[in-house]
Design an enzyme around this catalytic site. Structure first.
Site, PDB file in Angstrom:
ATOM      1  N   TRP A  85       0.858  -1.197   0.000  1.00 23.97           N
ATOM      2  CA  TRP A  85       0.000   0.000   0.000  1.00 23.97           C
ATOM      3  C   TRP A  85       0.893   1.245   0.000  1.00 23.97           C
ATOM      4  O   TRP A  85       1.853   1.314   0.777  1.00 23.97           O
ATOM      5  CB  TRP A  85      -0.897  -0.044   1.234  1.00 23.97           C
ATOM      6  CG  TRP A  85      -1.793   1.131   1.416  1.00 23.97           C
ATOM      7  CD1 TRP A  85      -2.560   1.747   0.460  1.00 23.97           C
ATOM      8  CD2 TRP A  85      -2.028   1.841   2.640  1.00 23.97           C
ATOM      9  NE1 TRP A  85      -3.260   2.784   1.021  1.00 23.97           N
ATOM     10  CE2 TRP A  85      -2.954   2.867   2.353  1.00 23.97           C
ATOM     11  CE3 TRP A  85      -1.562   1.701   3.945  1.00 23.97           C
ATOM     12  CZ2 TRP A  85      -3.420   3.745   3.317  1.00 23.97           C
ATOM     13  CZ3 TRP A  85      -2.023   2.573   4.907  1.00 23.97           C
ATOM     14  CH2 TRP A  85      -2.940   3.579   4.600  1.00 23.97           C
ATOM     15  N   ASP A 121      -1.100  -5.804   9.095  1.00 25.41           N
ATOM     16  CA  ASP A 121      -2.060  -4.749   8.777  1.00 25.41           C
ATOM     17  C   ASP A 121      -3.359  -5.438   8.365  1.00 25.41           C
ATOM     18  O   ASP A 121      -3.415  -6.091   7.319  1.00 25.41           O
ATOM     19  CB  ASP A 121      -1.502  -3.882   7.631  1.00 25.41           C
ATOM     20  CG  ASP A 121      -2.418  -2.702   7.314  1.00 25.41           C
ATOM     21  OD1 ASP A 121      -3.512  -2.604   7.915  1.00 25.41           O
ATOM     22  OD2 ASP A 121      -2.041  -1.869   6.463  1.00 25.41           O
ATOM     23  N   LYS A 133     -13.354   0.120   6.519  1.00 19.96           N
ATOM     24  CA  LYS A 133     -14.068  -0.578   5.446  1.00 19.96           C
ATOM     25  C   LYS A 133     -15.148  -1.497   5.986  1.00 19.96           C
ATOM     26  O   LYS A 133     -16.273  -1.483   5.508  1.00 19.96           O
ATOM     27  CB  LYS A 133     -13.078  -1.406   4.614  1.00 19.96           C
ATOM     28  CG  LYS A 133     -12.289  -0.609   3.604  1.00 19.96           C
ATOM     29  CD  LYS A 133     -11.132   0.129   4.179  1.00 19.96           C
ATOM     30  CE  LYS A 133     -10.409   0.928   3.105  1.00 19.96           C
ATOM     31  NZ  LYS A 133      -9.147   1.467   3.556  1.00 19.96           N
TER      32      LYS A 133
HETATM   33  C1  LMR Z   1      -6.774   2.746  -0.348  1.00 19.94           C
HETATM   34  O1  LMR Z   1      -5.790   1.998  -0.336  1.00 19.94           O
HETATM   35  O2  LMR Z   1      -7.234   3.212  -1.388  1.00 19.94           O
HETATM   36  C2  LMR Z   1      -7.463   3.083   0.948  1.00 19.94           C
HETATM   37  O3  LMR Z   1      -6.881   2.388   1.989  1.00 19.94           O
HETATM   38  C3  LMR Z   1      -7.567   4.541   1.157  1.00 19.94           C
HETATM   39  C4  LMR Z   1      -6.261   5.174   1.512  1.00 19.94           C
HETATM   40  O4  LMR Z   1      -6.189   5.825   2.564  1.00 19.94           O
HETATM   41  O5  LMR Z   1      -5.301   5.072   0.754  1.00 19.94           O
END
Ligand code: LMR
Length: 396
Positions: free
Chosen positions: A130, A211, A246
């Site tokens: 991420w 996570d 979520k």
């Molecule tokens: C995402 O990955 O799109 C979500 O978790 C929102 C974010 O804060 O990035």
């Protein structure tokens, strides 16, 4: 000071939402930020959460400061939701948690805790991970290293390469793992692979930091927690950042939790005093409202059953949308096989197109996705799927 400050580019994920909102094209499609949407493009409030809010409003007597760990009945409920009520680490009194401002707050406080006791420690993150993991963990002072994770050609986890790298990690290194619904790829570890990672972490003395931001949206509430539950059974120590954004739809209320498993109850208590002091130095105490709603849902059997039904509904709909997109691409004659989208979990998949093709989808078709070609599958709908599939085929 401000004279010298240069403007930053928009956030790679959140910036897409503003760009989408200001696009006048009536056919525009938002596959950017990972938020659930219904067929009309709205991110609904859960009926169970709305009812909890109604009840809480009648019950709430004060807005006075909340204690640093947050509500005790939030923490006991969230620990059981994550680990399962009969987990041996819970029975042994080795688990603690605090409420945190979303999964981000939990990750950041967790990273600060690590850096307080292991300054500059190395944390291994999946390649890719991420986009916000690196700033959240890196700004706390941790050193980021990557383990191979996703094989783009095979559209799956390159588990052999992941294990080879982890075997080379140093004792005491941190290991960031996505509990389920891997963000950004949707490619998850299976149970045998979780067992193998647990064995490597135990043997090599790695400390996992999980996570868990999508519990319930992959395979089921218990199924999605297989990894952290297995790690917490086998290892003396574990950290976990949890998000209720979520699976409770509480995005803007900023509620999550930082959970720790420590070798003994005494060490668990000591760890919490440091977590509280770190939070005190950043935001003092967590916001209460989201936590109040989550605890109201989880501690009332009728509301909890309603909530579980809503999570099941979201998960099933996401699976249906995955099939709808892959099948529509096939039906319209896509020159590539997109069946892998059906095999993946949670909100995200990598479409597997280039950054230039992502740009063309944005400028020529008003279709918004992250530059890596990560799509939020929940943004697909029966109303936009043909337009979307035709546009993808046009840029291939
Ligand atoms: C995402 O990955 O799109 C979500 O978790 C929102 C974010 O804060 O990035």
């Amino acid at each position: 000071m401000f004279e010298a400050i240069q403007k930053l580019p928009p956030d790679p994920i959140l910036g897409l939402t503003s760009a989408y909102e200001s696009d006048p094209n009536p056919d525009k499609v938002d596959l950017g930020a990972g938020v659930y949407k219904d067929d009309t493009g709205v991110t609904p409030i859960f009926a169970s959460v709305k009812e909890a809010e109604r009840r809480w409003e009648q019950q709430e007597k004060t807005k006075v400061y909340i204690s640093p760990p947050g509500f005790a009945d939030f923490n006991t409920a969230i620990q059981k939701l994550i680990l399962g009520a009969d987990h041996p680490a819970l029975a042994a009194g080795r688990v603690r948690s605090v409420m945190a401002p979303g999964g981000c707050g939990a990750l950041r406080v967790g990273a600060e805790l690590i850096n307080r006791f292991k300054p500059g420690a190395t944390i291994w993150v999946s390649k890719p991970t991420w986009a916000n993991h690196v700033p959240l963990l890196g700004s706390a002072g941790l050193k980021i290293a990557e383990y191979p994770y996703y094989d783009g050609a095979a559209h799956g986890v390159d588990f052999a390469a992941m294990c080879r790298t982890l075997e080379g990690a140093a004792k005491g290194d941190l290991l960031l793992l996505h509990g389920c619904c891997h963000n950004p790829t949707g490619a998850d570890l299976n149970r045998k692979q979780w067992d193998a990672v647990t064995e490597i972490a135990a043997r090599r003395g790695l400390l996992p930091f999980v996570d868990l931001a999508y519990q319930g949206l992959g395979d089921g509430l218990d199924e999605d927690a297989y990894g952290p539950r297995t790690l917490a059974r086998a290892l003396p120590e574990l950290m976990l950042a949890y998000s209720c954004s979520k699976n409770f739809g509480l995005y803007r209320d900023r509620i999550g939790a930082l959970l720790t498993v420590s070798p003994t109850p005494e060490q668990a208590d000591a760890g919490i005093t440091h977590i509280n002091s770190i939070a005190r130095g950043i935001y003092s105490m967590p916001p209460a409202h989201g936590g109040a709603l989550v605890k109201t849902v989880l501690n009332d059997p009728e509301l909890r059953a309603r909530w579980q039904g809503e999570v099941d509904g979201m998960r099933n709909r996401i699976h249906t949308l995955r099939a709808l997109l892959a099948d529509t691409l096939k039906k319209l004659g896509a020159p590539r096989d997109f069946a892998f989208i059906k095999r993946e979990y949670g909100m995200f998949s990598f479409l597997g197109v280039s950054k230039e093709q992502v740009q063309r989808l944005r400028t020529e078709f008003s279709i918004y996705m992250v530059d890596s070609s990560r799509i939020n599958v929940a943004g697909v709908s029966p109303g936009n799927v043909e337009y979307l599939a035709k546009a993808i085929i046009a840029v291939l």
